[in-house]
Scaffold this motif. Structure first.
Motif, short mmCIF file in Angstrom:
data_model
loop_
_atom_site.label_atom_id
_atom_site.label_comp_id
_atom_site.label_asym_id
_atom_site.label_seq_id
_atom_site.Cartn_x
_atom_site.Cartn_y
_atom_site.Cartn_z
N CYS A 1 44.73 40.43 42.49
CA CYS A 1 44.42 41.28 41.33
C CYS A 1 45.66 41.51 40.47
CB CYS A 1 43.84 42.61 41.80
SG CYS A 1 44.90 43.49 42.98
N ASP B 1 40.88 39.50 38.53
CA ASP B 1 40.47 40.45 37.52
C ASP B 1 40.33 39.71 36.19
OD1 ASP B 1 40.20 42.47 35.64
OD2 ASP B 1 41.88 43.67 36.39
N GLY C 1 36.24 39.72 38.48
CA GLY C 1 36.17 41.16 38.39
C GLY C 1 35.87 41.58 36.96
N PRO D 1 35.71 47.89 35.83
CA PRO D 1 36.89 48.59 36.33
C PRO D 1 36.64 49.26 37.68
CG PRO D 1 36.51 49.10 34.02
CD PRO D 1 35.30 48.35 34.50
N SER E 1 36.63 44.82 39.29
CA SER E 1 37.93 44.18 39.07
C SER E 1 38.89 44.41 40.24
CB SER E 1 38.56 44.68 37.77
OG SER E 1 38.74 46.08 37.83
N CYS E 2 38.68 45.45 41.02
CA CYS E 2 39.53 45.74 42.17
C CYS E 2 38.73 46.62 43.12
CB CYS E 2 40.82 46.45 41.73
SG CYS E 2 40.54 47.94 40.77
#
Length: 334
Positions: A216, A236, A261, A264, A303-304
């Motif tokens: 990421c 991401d 990703g 958010p 994204s994470c």
């Protein structure tokens, strides 16, 4: 038959969840992401539930403990590694219960060897990354422990048609660039040769699992990950730059799956599914690949990890990527 363990229009998560109720987290994952569920991680539970401690608990004959500076190798197992193993065992017990009757692919996560080497200190206080011999020992120990962990998961979830193993390597770009700080924080550790990095990473990827590497951070080393044996790369989408697209295109052309990703890891209201899916659709269009392959070769994710989110947001994020994945089945040209 697809060359990937999942079907078309699939979404999954990265790994971490908020809160301390592991049973509820697993229930939510199986409910929201039935096509590719995963074993969630809950770092809010404290020592040993964090990414490094959880993965370090898999090391064979290399016990660790927590010092004020973080995790460090020690002479014998103590309460810190016991806590980490207890957390993991409880999580696996809950997984076994939740997965009764389930048939399909299952994803599990662990920190990668280079991220561990950059985080765990040797007994004398320097980071493992500073000692190539220690990195080699860590890699061999972790490979053995990870293989045993995978065997345990397969035994507990006999309906898992294939295990997708995600190795988290957020520290790898820094390892390659020589930007990882020394234990004192006053210097930087030398950059690792890419060939050595690929060899060590590849050494921990066990046979019989579909290996995905999650990074990421900017400057994802696409070619190195493929050389190491990764069949999927998780990243991401917001960090992608146009200069990355040649490397992404080569990876896609070689059959590498992309875990993109697109939501958010924390925040406010989420946009509609068409907006969420747009980065994947537009990337595919720019790369010039057939629309028909998008929904099978790309998996949508947050994204994470979701550890910093509220429980309500975490659930909504998983639902949103599941809905956005269905958009990938539509013709991007429509």
């Amino acid at each position: 038959m697809s060359e990937y363990p999942w079907g078309e229009a699939t979404a999954t998560g990265i790994g971490s969840h908020p809160g301390e109720d592991h049973v509820e987290a697993i229930r939510i994952v199986f409910g929201e992401l039935p096509a590719l569920p995963y074993l969630p991680e809950l770092p809010a539970r404290g020592v040993g539930a964090d990414m490094v401690g959880r993965s370090a608990s898999l090391l064979v004959e290399l016990p660790v403990e927590v010092q004020p500076s973080g995790w460090r190798f020690t002479d014998r197992p103590g309460r810190d590694v016991k806590r980490a193993r207890d957390h993991l065992r409880r999580d696996l017990d809950a997984l076994e219960e939740a997965a009764q009757g389930y048939e399909g692919p299952l994803k599990i996560q662990a920190a990668g060897p280079w991220t561990l080497a950059g985080a765990i200190e040797l007994r004398h206080g320097d980071k493992t990354l500073a000692d190539p011999g220690a990195v080699r020992d860590l890699t061999a120990s972790f490979a053995e422990g990870l293989a045993a962990h995978l065997a345990d998961v397969r035994r507990r979830v006999p309906g898992a048609t294939e295990i997708v193993l995600q190795l988290d390597e957020p520290g790898l770009p820094g390892v390659l660039a020589g930007t990882v700080p020394t234990a004192s924080g006053f210097g930087r550790l030398p950059a690792v040769d890419p060939q050595v990095a690929a060899e060590r990473l590849g050494a921990v990827l066990p046979a019989g699992a579909f290996p995905v590497v999650h990074c990421c951070a900017p400057d994802v080393p696409f070619a190195l990950l493929r050389t190491a044996g990764a069949r999927g790369i998780s990243l991401d989408a917001a960090l992608l730059r146009r200069r990355d697209e040649d490397a992404i295109g080569e990876a896609v052309e070689a059959g590498t799956a992309l875990f993109l990703g697109v939501v958010p890891g924390a925040g406010g209201p989420l946009p509609d599914v068409g907006v969420v899916a747009r980065p994947a659709v537009e990337l595919w269009r720019r790369l010039g690949f057939p629309a028909a392959t998008l929904a099978s070769q790309v998996v949508l994710t947050p994204s994470c990890g979701l550890a910093g989110a509220s429980p309500a947001y975490a659930r909504a994020a998983l639902a949103k990527v599941r809905g956005a994945a269905l958009v990938l089945r539509e013709d991007p040209g429509e």
